[in-house]
Design a protein around this motif. Structure first.
Motif, PDB file in Angstrom:
ATOM      1  N   MET A 122       6.446  78.121 -13.316  1.00  0.00           N
ATOM      2  CA  MET A 122       5.457  77.627 -13.937  1.00  0.00           C
ATOM      3  C   MET A 122       4.883  78.845 -15.093  1.00  0.00           C
ATOM      4  O   MET A 122       4.416  78.642 -16.278  1.00  0.00           O
ATOM      5  N   GLN A 123       5.229  80.037 -14.454  1.00  0.00           N
ATOM      6  CA  GLN A 123       4.583  81.200 -15.389  1.00  0.00           C
ATOM      7  C   GLN A 123       5.739  81.354 -16.530  1.00  0.00           C
ATOM      8  O   GLN A 123       5.320  81.766 -17.708  1.00  0.00           O
ATOM      9  N   PHE A 124       6.720  80.946 -16.140  1.00  0.00           N
ATOM     10  CA  PHE A 124       7.788  81.206 -17.293  1.00  0.00           C
ATOM     11  C   PHE A 124       7.681  79.975 -18.409  1.00  0.00           C
ATOM     12  O   PHE A 124       7.846  80.371 -19.591  1.00  0.00           O
ATOM     13  N   CYS A 125       7.279  78.876 -18.093  1.00  0.00           N
ATOM     14  CA  CYS A 125       6.962  77.972 -19.075  1.00  0.00           C
ATOM     15  C   CYS A 125       5.669  78.067 -19.865  1.00  0.00           C
ATOM     16  O   CYS A 125       5.633  77.798 -21.129  1.00  0.00           O
ATOM     17  N   ASP A 126       4.669  78.643 -19.021  1.00  0.00           N
ATOM     18  CA  ASP A 126       3.464  78.855 -19.690  1.00  0.00           C
ATOM     19  C   ASP A 126       3.797  80.203 -20.719  1.00  0.00           C
ATOM     20  O   ASP A 126       2.971  80.081 -21.726  1.00  0.00           O
TER      21      ASP A 126
ATOM     22  N   SER B  36      13.474  67.604 -12.063  1.00  0.00           N
ATOM     23  CA  SER B  36      13.416  68.394 -10.658  1.00  0.00           C
ATOM     24  C   SER B  36      14.236  68.071  -9.843  1.00  0.00           C
ATOM     25  O   SER B  36      14.400  66.649  -9.366  1.00  0.00           O
ATOM     26  N   HIS B  37      15.345  68.730  -9.555  1.00  0.00           N
ATOM     27  CA  HIS B  37      16.425  68.538  -8.532  1.00  0.00           C
ATOM     28  C   HIS B  37      15.893  68.897  -7.281  1.00  0.00           C
ATOM     29  O   HIS B  37      15.697  69.980  -6.988  1.00  0.00           O
ATOM     30  N   ASP B  38      15.508  68.023  -6.228  1.00  0.00           N
ATOM     31  CA  ASP B  38      15.129  67.980  -4.880  1.00  0.00           C
ATOM     32  C   ASP B  38      13.696  68.324  -5.045  1.00  0.00           C
ATOM     33  O   ASP B  38      12.998  68.879  -5.869  1.00  0.00           O
ATOM     34  N   LEU B  39      13.279  68.234  -3.711  1.00  0.00           N
ATOM     35  CA  LEU B  39      11.808  68.415  -3.352  1.00  0.00           C
ATOM     36  C   LEU B  39      11.351  69.957  -3.375  1.00  0.00           C
ATOM     37  O   LEU B  39      10.145  70.142  -3.947  1.00  0.00           O
ATOM     38  N   ASN B  40      12.173  71.132  -3.432  1.00  0.00           N
ATOM     39  CA  ASN B  40      11.910  72.088  -3.411  1.00  0.00           C
ATOM     40  C   ASN B  40      11.534  72.570  -5.149  1.00  0.00           C
ATOM     41  O   ASN B  40      10.949  73.840  -5.149  1.00  0.00           O
ATOM     42  N   THR B  41      11.892  71.753  -5.956  1.00  0.00           N
ATOM     43  CA  THR B  41      11.308  72.221  -7.179  1.00  0.00           C
ATOM     44  C   THR B  41      10.478  71.068  -7.806  1.00  0.00           C
ATOM     45  O   THR B  41       9.965  71.193  -8.985  1.00  0.00           O
ATOM     46  N   LEU B  42      10.135  69.851  -7.084  1.00  0.00           N
ATOM     47  CA  LEU B  42       9.214  68.731  -7.569  1.00  0.00           C
ATOM     48  C   LEU B  42       7.667  69.293  -7.641  1.00  0.00           C
ATOM     49  O   LEU B  42       7.163  68.938  -8.365  1.00  0.00           O
ATOM     50  N   ILE B  43       7.246  70.488  -6.783  1.00  0.00           N
ATOM     51  CA  ILE B  43       6.279  70.945  -6.954  1.00  0.00           C
ATOM     52  C   ILE B  43       5.875  71.312  -8.191  1.00  0.00           C
ATOM     53  O   ILE B  43       5.038  71.066  -8.824  1.00  0.00           O
ATOM     54  N   PHE B  44       6.863  72.308  -8.836  1.00  0.00           N
ATOM     55  CA  PHE B  44       6.698  72.540 -10.292  1.00  0.00           C
ATOM     56  C   PHE B  44       6.500  71.451 -11.316  1.00  0.00           C
ATOM     57  O   PHE B  44       5.775  71.272 -12.294  1.00  0.00           O
ATOM     58  N   GLY B  45       7.465  70.572 -11.157  1.00  0.00           N
ATOM     59  CA  GLY B  45       7.485  69.383 -11.951  1.00  0.00           C
ATOM     60  C   GLY B  45       6.089  68.659 -11.902  1.00  0.00           C
ATOM     61  O   GLY B  45       5.579  67.955 -12.983  1.00  0.00           O
ATOM     62  N   TYR B  46       5.531  68.342 -10.812  1.00  0.00           N
ATOM     63  CA  TYR B  46       4.404  67.699 -10.741  1.00  0.00           C
ATOM     64  C   TYR B  46       3.206  68.482 -11.195  1.00  0.00           C
ATOM     65  O   TYR B  46       2.249  67.871 -12.031  1.00  0.00           O
TER      66      TYR B  46
ATOM     67  N   LEU C  26       8.273  62.929 -16.135  1.00  0.00           N
ATOM     68  CA  LEU C  26       8.807  63.622 -14.878  1.00  0.00           C
ATOM     69  C   LEU C  26       9.645  62.778 -14.035  1.00  0.00           C
ATOM     70  O   LEU C  26       9.437  61.582 -13.941  1.00  0.00           O
ATOM     71  N   ILE C  27      10.947  63.174 -13.928  1.00  0.00           N
ATOM     72  CA  ILE C  27      11.957  62.713 -13.204  1.00  0.00           C
ATOM     73  C   ILE C  27      12.359  63.577 -11.895  1.00  0.00           C
ATOM     74  O   ILE C  27      12.429  64.628 -11.922  1.00  0.00           O
ATOM     75  N   TYR C  28      12.504  62.747 -10.710  1.00  0.00           N
ATOM     76  CA  TYR C  28      12.618  63.251  -9.574  1.00  0.00           C
ATOM     77  C   TYR C  28      13.803  62.889  -9.000  1.00  0.00           C
ATOM     78  O   TYR C  28      14.374  61.784  -8.949  1.00  0.00           O
ATOM     79  N   ASP C  29      14.830  63.963  -8.744  1.00  0.00           N
ATOM     80  CA  ASP C  29      16.295  63.624  -8.673  1.00  0.00           C
ATOM     81  C   ASP C  29      16.639  64.421  -7.166  1.00  0.00           C
ATOM     82  O   ASP C  29      16.728  65.357  -6.838  1.00  0.00           O
ATOM     83  N   SER C  30      16.838  63.301  -6.350  1.00  0.00           N
ATOM     84  CA  SER C  30      16.713  63.481  -4.864  1.00  0.00           C
ATOM     85  C   SER C  30      18.330  63.513  -4.515  1.00  0.00           C
ATOM     86  O   SER C  30      18.854  62.224  -4.291  1.00  0.00           O
ATOM     87  N   HIS C  31      18.963  64.747  -4.216  1.00  0.00           N
ATOM     88  CA  HIS C  31      20.351  64.881  -3.775  1.00  0.00           C
ATOM     89  C   HIS C  31      20.501  64.283  -2.563  1.00  0.00           C
ATOM     90  O   HIS C  31      21.723  64.148  -2.275  1.00  0.00           O
TER      91      HIS C  31
END
Length: 633
Positions: A328-332, A343-353, A363-368
């Motif tokens: 989030m800091q990088f994008c800001d 967002s690939h997997d739940l561990n990055t979906l927090i940022f996407g949300y 927003l696309i959620y890609d659950s591997h």
């Protein structure tokens, strides 16, 4: 040109699915950037053709706190004692406060009882005085009426006008002067009744004032006293009734208040006990040494070591939160605003949300895989899993689209989270001709395996619960087979497999090979005789998996034996290119290997149907579904 940001929680060196998706989108005209984890010997920024890869490092709060603990010279044993002392003092203070609170209703009732007692005493005293005053008044009147005078009474207006009037009446009518006269008795009794009635009736006051009597001796006081007697009698009854109700109300309130205060006290006590209980649990908990960061402190009971182990047990969770914060800091800080976040997997979906909420993007959620049902060292606690499910449910419902790797996982996600069925985009290789054997990519030659021995190949990650140990055990039932594990894995897991091979007496027929570059996997696999995917049923994610290695085996021209799980069985049974087995039974695995190696039907199906399988299950087909989804967005 739409700008797409993909996020993945790894260093993006072996993630074939993310790379295939990114390249497909670039070919379709999208501007794609990837933010990955900066770990290992990789560059913070890398360009792969038109694909830009940014890697961000993490410095989670628990590691910074651990550094503070190690660098600090404070005596944490003393800090522990202070915490315990503070807890004890807090408990004592809270006990005193609760005792005072509980004593308030009792004090209030005691004061009411005292006040009621004083009122009752006053009423009794007034009643006694009233009875005395009434008796005196009656005697005074009777004695006045009974007096004898020989001389004619002359009215002299003095202060005592009541007595003067009565004496005048008595002297003017001699009949009243005879004691034994019956009429006198009647009159006396009548006077007594009249006096009593007048005492308890306010009419007497009006009559006396009509007669112009200004000084009425003690009669007015007696009248007022009678009225007060009635009033206090009524008051006494009301106070008794009120006291009864107060007693009932007090008993009810006492029960409610005491129980409420006891409940509050228990809650407060629990809150106050929490630091001490946490400290006790940490002290009594024997954590294993973390594979992430080992500590070399003086004693296992050292307070600093216990805190460090407690934090390291939650290392991955802290790292995921820190990674999402830094993306989030990088994008800001970036001048680029992305149209779509993938967002690939739940561990990055927090940022996407968070990014979607802030910048109103797609927003696309890609659950591997089923992220919350993965293969783990230690399972989630009941509360921990419940919280994670709630978080995933909330965020997945905010996504504009959801994709996953197979039908079983798609149906499961739709059923659990009550969302539309996610789109299925399988993780499979690109369509290409089956690989032919090449001596320069020969496992047999490099490991010096005799030509008369069959090679059973396992390709992929070497880790726990992959069923590799059961396959090793099955080798003792098939003496003509060598097993080769081709892939990467931690030394700990490799050592465990070596020990299993030694215990089974097959160490001379068990080998490690590689890892090899991704574009050479099928070339090396072609030198084996059969491929195995022995996934164990230890979690739903494994049970519903459709591993990429199955298609790699087919491209290498190998028959496939795999666990009898839904997605893997569907592929094997549809084309007859292999067999399934019970992954928990080494005997069943050995039987399946023998049957697959001697089956001419399976070998012919592998040769004749490989192209059919490849034409149906290839990335080119999945790529079209991915592009169509993006175009709809």
């Amino acid at each position: 040109m739409s700008k797409v940001l993909m996020t993945v929680y790894n260093n993006f060196t072996h993630d074939s699915r993310v790379l295939k998706e990114a390249n497909s989108l670039i070919d379709a005209g999208y501007d794609v950037e990837i933010v990955a984890l900066l770990s290992g010997e990789v560059e913070p920024y890398e360009e792969m053709g038109k694909l830009k890869v940014h890697r961000v490092g993490i410095n989670p709060v628990h590691l910074r706190f651990i550094k503070f603990l190690k660098d600090s010279k404070r005596d944490f044993a003393q800090l522990k004692r202070k915490m315990v002392n503070f807890y004890k003092k807090a408990i004592k203070s809270s006990n005193r406060i609760f005792k005072k609170i509980l004593s308030i209703p009792k004090k209030f009732l005691s004061k009411i009882n005292k006040f009621k007692g004083r009122i009752l005493k006053k009423i009794v005293s007034i009643r006694r005085q009233l009875s005395v005053y009434t008796s005196k008044l009656e005697k005074s009147i009777i004695s006045t009426l009974s007096c004898r005078h020989t001389e004619k009474y002359t009215i002299q207006v003095k202060d005592n006008k009541v007595t003067d009037v009565l004496r005048f009446i008595y002297c003017q009518f001699p009949v009243f002067q005879d004691k034994d006269n019956f009429v006198i008795k009647i009159l006396k009794r009548t006077i007594r009744i009249i006096i009593k009635v007048c005492i308890y009736t306010p009419i007497s006051i009006i009559l006396l004032f009509i007669l112009g009597i200004t000084t009425i001796n003690n009669a007015l006081f007696y009248i007022l006293a009678g009225i007060l007697d009635i009033a206090f009698g009524t008051a006494r009854f009301i106070i008794k009734l009120l006291g009864y109700f107060l007693k009932v109300i007090y008993e009810v309130l006492e029960l409610v208040i005491v129980e409420t205060l006891r409940l509050v006290a228990n809650i407060v006590m629990s809150i106050l006990r929490f630091p001490f209980s946490l400290l006790t649990n940490i002290i009594n908990d024997n954590h294993e040494k973390s594979v992430i960061q080992k500590t070399d402190d003086r004693s296992k009971n050292d307070f600093t070591t216990l805190i460090i182990n407690f934090l390291l047990k939650r290392h991955r969770l802290f790292c995921i939160f820190d990674f999402n914060k830094r993306i989030m800091q990088f994008c800001d800080n970036s001048s680029t605003t992305y149209d779509i976040v993938h967002s690939h997997d739940l561990n990055t979906l927090i940022f996407g949300y968070r990014y979607k909420k802030k910048y109103k993007t797609k927003l696309i959620y890609d659950s591997h895989e089923l992220y919350l049902e993965r293969n783990r060292f230690d399972s989630y606690s009941l509360l921990g899993k419940k919280i994670r499910v709630m978080v995933e449910r909330k965020m997945i419902r905010k996504c504009d689209d959801v994709i996953t790797v197979n039908v079983s996982i798609a149906d499961y996600l739709a059923d659990i989270y009550k969302v539309p069925v996610p789109k299925v985009i399988m993780n499979i290789p690109s369509a290409k001709e089956p690989v032919k054997r090449d001596e320069s990519f020969s496992i047999r030659k490099q490991l010096s395996i005799p030509d008369d021995k069959m090679i059973l190949l396992y390709s992929g990650a070497i880790t726990f619960n992959r069923g590799i140990d059961k396959v090793i055990m099955s080798l003792k039932y098939n003496e003509d087979i060598h097993m080769v594990c081709m892939g990467y894995g931690a030394d700990k897991f490799k050592d465990d497999l070596v020990n299993t091979a030694k215990e089974s007496g097959v160490i001379d027929r068990f080998h490690f090979f590689g890892p090899v570059p991704g574009n050479q996997v099928t070339s090396y696999a072609a030198s084996a005789d059969i491929g195995v995917a022995p996934i164990e049923n230890v979690c739903l994610s494994y049970y519903f998996c459709s591993p990429n290695k199955l298609f790699e085996y087919l491209l290498a021209g190998l028959p496939v034996i795999t666990s009898n799980f839904p997605e893997m069985s569907r592929l094997v049974d549809e084309f007859g290119i292999g067999l399934t087995f019970d992954p928990s039974s080494p005997e069943d695995i050995a039987r399946t290997i023998k049957e697959a190696l001697v089956s001419e039907e399976i070998r012919s199906n592998v040769i004749s149907k490989t192209r059919e399988v490849i034409s149906k299950y290839c990335w080119e087909n999945e790529e079209k579904k991915l592009i169509n989804m993006y175009e709809v967005l």
